[in-house]
Design an enzyme around this catalytic site. Sequence first.
Site, PDB file in Angstrom:
ATOM      1  N   ASP A 160     -26.663 -42.450   3.932  1.00  0.00           N
ATOM      2  CA  ASP A 160     -28.099 -42.430   4.521  1.00  0.00           C
ATOM      3  C   ASP A 160     -28.916 -43.859   4.950  1.00  0.00           C
ATOM      4  O   ASP A 160     -29.623 -43.281   5.999  1.00  0.00           O
ATOM      5  CB  ASP A 160     -28.746 -42.313   3.586  1.00  0.00           C
ATOM      6  CG  ASP A 160     -27.660 -40.857   2.522  1.00  0.00           C
ATOM      7  OD1 ASP A 160     -27.381 -40.058   2.922  1.00  0.00           O
ATOM      8  OD2 ASP A 160     -27.065 -41.095   1.274  1.00  0.00           O
ATOM      9  N   HIS A 188     -28.392 -38.862  -3.740  1.00  0.00           N
ATOM     10  CA  HIS A 188     -27.649 -38.037  -2.066  1.00  0.00           C
ATOM     11  C   HIS A 188     -27.260 -37.028  -2.115  1.00  0.00           C
ATOM     12  O   HIS A 188     -26.966 -36.045  -2.704  1.00  0.00           O
ATOM     13  CB  HIS A 188     -26.544 -39.198  -1.956  1.00  0.00           C
ATOM     14  CG  HIS A 188     -25.733 -38.819  -0.811  1.00  0.00           C
ATOM     15  ND1 HIS A 188     -25.929 -38.915   0.054  1.00  0.00           N
ATOM     16  CD2 HIS A 188     -24.735 -38.020  -0.661  1.00  0.00           C
ATOM     17  CE1 HIS A 188     -25.406 -38.484   1.007  1.00  0.00           C
ATOM     18  NE2 HIS A 188     -24.170 -37.572   0.556  1.00  0.00           N
TER      19      HIS A 188
HETATM   20  P1  NAD Z   1     -10.890 -34.295   0.970  1.00  0.00           P
HETATM   21  O1  NAD Z   1     -11.157 -32.982   0.924  1.00  0.00           O
HETATM   22  O2  NAD Z   1     -10.616 -35.050   2.636  1.00  0.00           O
HETATM   23  O3  NAD Z   1     -10.399 -35.354   0.126  1.00  0.00           O
HETATM   24  C1  NAD Z   1     -10.699 -35.021  -1.399  1.00  0.00           C
HETATM   25  C2  NAD Z   1      -9.205 -36.108  -1.423  1.00  0.00           C
HETATM   26  O4  NAD Z   1      -9.458 -35.597  -3.203  1.00  0.00           O
HETATM   27  C3  NAD Z   1      -8.508 -34.825  -1.703  1.00  0.00           C
HETATM   28  O5  NAD Z   1      -7.033 -35.436  -1.130  1.00  0.00           O
HETATM   29  C4  NAD Z   1      -7.728 -34.210  -2.993  1.00  0.00           C
HETATM   30  O6  NAD Z   1      -6.133 -33.715  -3.395  1.00  0.00           O
HETATM   31  C5  NAD Z   1      -8.359 -35.489  -4.324  1.00  0.00           C
HETATM   32  N1  NAD Z   1      -9.272 -35.486  -5.169  1.00  0.00           N
HETATM   33  C6  NAD Z   1      -9.405 -33.982  -5.576  1.00  0.00           C
HETATM   34  N2  NAD Z   1      -9.347 -34.609  -6.923  1.00  0.00           N
HETATM   35  C7  NAD Z   1      -9.325 -35.025  -7.440  1.00  0.00           C
HETATM   36  C8  NAD Z   1      -8.768 -36.103  -8.467  1.00  0.00           C
HETATM   37  N3  NAD Z   1      -9.025 -35.846  -9.836  1.00  0.00           N
HETATM   38  N4  NAD Z   1      -7.924 -37.407  -8.714  1.00  0.00           N
HETATM   39  C9  NAD Z   1      -8.065 -37.621  -7.667  1.00  0.00           C
HETATM   40  N5  NAD Z   1      -7.792 -37.373  -6.188  1.00  0.00           N
HETATM   41  C10 NAD Z   1      -8.454 -36.000  -6.190  1.00  0.00           C
HETATM   42  O7  NAD Z   1     -12.499 -34.897   0.516  1.00  0.00           O
HETATM   43  P2  NAD Z   1     -13.282 -36.087   1.749  1.00  0.00           P
HETATM   44  O8  NAD Z   1     -13.461 -34.949   3.177  1.00  0.00           O
HETATM   45  O9  NAD Z   1     -12.491 -37.398   1.977  1.00  0.00           O
HETATM   46  O10 NAD Z   1     -14.368 -36.313   1.211  1.00  0.00           O
HETATM   47  C11 NAD Z   1     -14.533 -36.640  -0.215  1.00  0.00           C
HETATM   48  C12 NAD Z   1     -16.141 -36.634  -1.207  1.00  0.00           C
HETATM   49  O11 NAD Z   1     -16.619 -37.751  -0.216  1.00  0.00           O
HETATM   50  C13 NAD Z   1     -16.201 -35.246  -0.647  1.00  0.00           C
HETATM   51  O12 NAD Z   1     -17.360 -35.614  -2.694  1.00  0.00           O
HETATM   52  C14 NAD Z   1     -17.659 -35.440  -0.428  1.00  0.00           C
HETATM   53  O13 NAD Z   1     -19.107 -34.568  -0.056  1.00  0.00           O
HETATM   54  C15 NAD Z   1     -18.131 -36.536  -0.727  1.00  0.00           C
HETATM   55  N6  NAD Z   1     -18.716 -37.640   0.492  1.00  0.00           N
HETATM   56  C16 NAD Z   1     -19.787 -38.052  -0.192  1.00  0.00           C
HETATM   57  C17 NAD Z   1     -20.750 -39.310   0.804  1.00  0.00           C
HETATM   58  C18 NAD Z   1     -21.671 -40.127   0.447  1.00  0.00           C
HETATM   59  O14 NAD Z   1     -22.685 -40.079   1.204  1.00  0.00           O
HETATM   60  N7  NAD Z   1     -22.050 -40.046  -0.808  1.00  0.00           N
HETATM   61  C19 NAD Z   1     -20.146 -39.154   2.376  1.00  0.00           C
HETATM   62  C20 NAD Z   1     -19.137 -38.607   3.120  1.00  0.00           C
HETATM   63  C21 NAD Z   1     -18.066 -37.355   1.733  1.00  0.00           C
HETATM   64  C1  LMR Z   2     -22.915 -36.666   3.958  1.00  0.00           C
HETATM   65  O1  LMR Z   2     -23.903 -36.797   3.604  1.00  0.00           O
HETATM   66  O2  LMR Z   2     -22.337 -36.411   5.319  1.00  0.00           O
HETATM   67  C2  LMR Z   2     -21.660 -36.257   2.401  1.00  0.00           C
HETATM   68  O3  LMR Z   2     -22.589 -36.032   1.695  1.00  0.00           O
HETATM   69  C3  LMR Z   2     -21.193 -35.024   3.034  1.00  0.00           C
HETATM   70  C4  LMR Z   2     -21.917 -33.931   2.807  1.00  0.00           C
HETATM   71  O4  LMR Z   2     -21.653 -33.217   2.549  1.00  0.00           O
HETATM   72  O5  LMR Z   2     -23.294 -34.143   4.059  1.00  0.00           O
END
Ligand code: NAD
Ligand code: LMR
Length: 327
Positions: A160, A188
Amino acid sequence: MHVQSKRIAITGAAGNIAYQAIFRIAAGEFLGSQQPVALNLIDIHPAMPSLGGTAMELEDCAFPLLRDVVLSDDLEVGFAEVDYVFMFGARPRGKGMERSDLLQENGKIFGPQGQAINQVASRDVRVLVIGNPANTNALIAAHHAPDLEPSQFSAMTRLDHERARSQLAMQTGNPVAEVTRMILWGNHSPQMHPDISYCSVAGTPARELVEADWYRDTFIPMIQQRGARVIEARGASSAASAANAAILHMRDWVLGTPANDWTSMSVWSDGTYGVAEDLIFSFPCRCENSAHQIVGDLELDDFGRERLKENEAELLAERDAVRELLS
Ligand code: NAD
Ligand code: LMR
């Protein structure tokens, strides 16, 4: 001279963000071009075959700094003696969902992981939670690690922060490197508060360069809703930009923020700015030698104070909603 490897755990290692992060970390973009690294790639059991493919690709890159790769679905193996942890592993939201809709399902992941980190990770470990809702998931992990300091846990609001820098640079027609002292306060979530009060663009206060209406009515909602807009456009949540922000967050934490700037990190609240303690809240932070310090002496106007209160209220409500996951 022999330099000992740093061991880095990555959860959700078979997921989308991790795939964008792993190769950059192995190439030295996190700890620099002189620091050998070892990777502990953690995911759930059904993801192990796919993770095996990632391990093959890592071998095929022949990264000079990469000394070891461990794949595991066992937390005590995955977190053993790790120096740094990137916690991506969690479900992403889909279209029309809020990140807080993931609280119960994803929150459950972070207690056992915090506990395993407490038991087997390096005593100096630094942990970044990316999986949403990141702030409260990081709080859950920290609560399960009583032998570590809560300040060793953080959550990611750096994406962000970079979104805000980038939009301000474009609006003012400046290179993004000229945008310093951005602040992203709070959670967030759609309540997050991107604050340009102390921001400077090429040496000029940002507030002198943009209209107050643009700041309140266009910029703030754009940053607050950017994640949702990416999901609408891509049909999947941000991945490359999230991986980039995670690397920047950890790199600055460990190697330090630039002398004339700070960054935004969601960290344990110690009451600074009147924010309730025992929340993981995004503050402006300066870092040096793997330690962060909240920049605590900024004057806030009424608008800013109200936004902080809204974010605090939202995080207190999230904390109440997961009370049973905190112990
Ligand atoms: P994704 O579904 O592609 O990957 C998630 C992975 O986590 C999968 O491989 C799944 O098997 C694994 N997983 C699930 N439970 C698990 C556990 N107990 N232990 C280990 N691994 C586990 O998702 P992604 O696109 O990589 O996103 C991951 C997370 O990051 C989501 O929650 C998404 O919302 C978050 N995210 C946060 C931000 C931020 O700015 N904070 C930005 C983007 C995404
Ligand atoms: C983002 O800000 O891109 C991530 O937290 C993914 C989402 O759910 O918005």
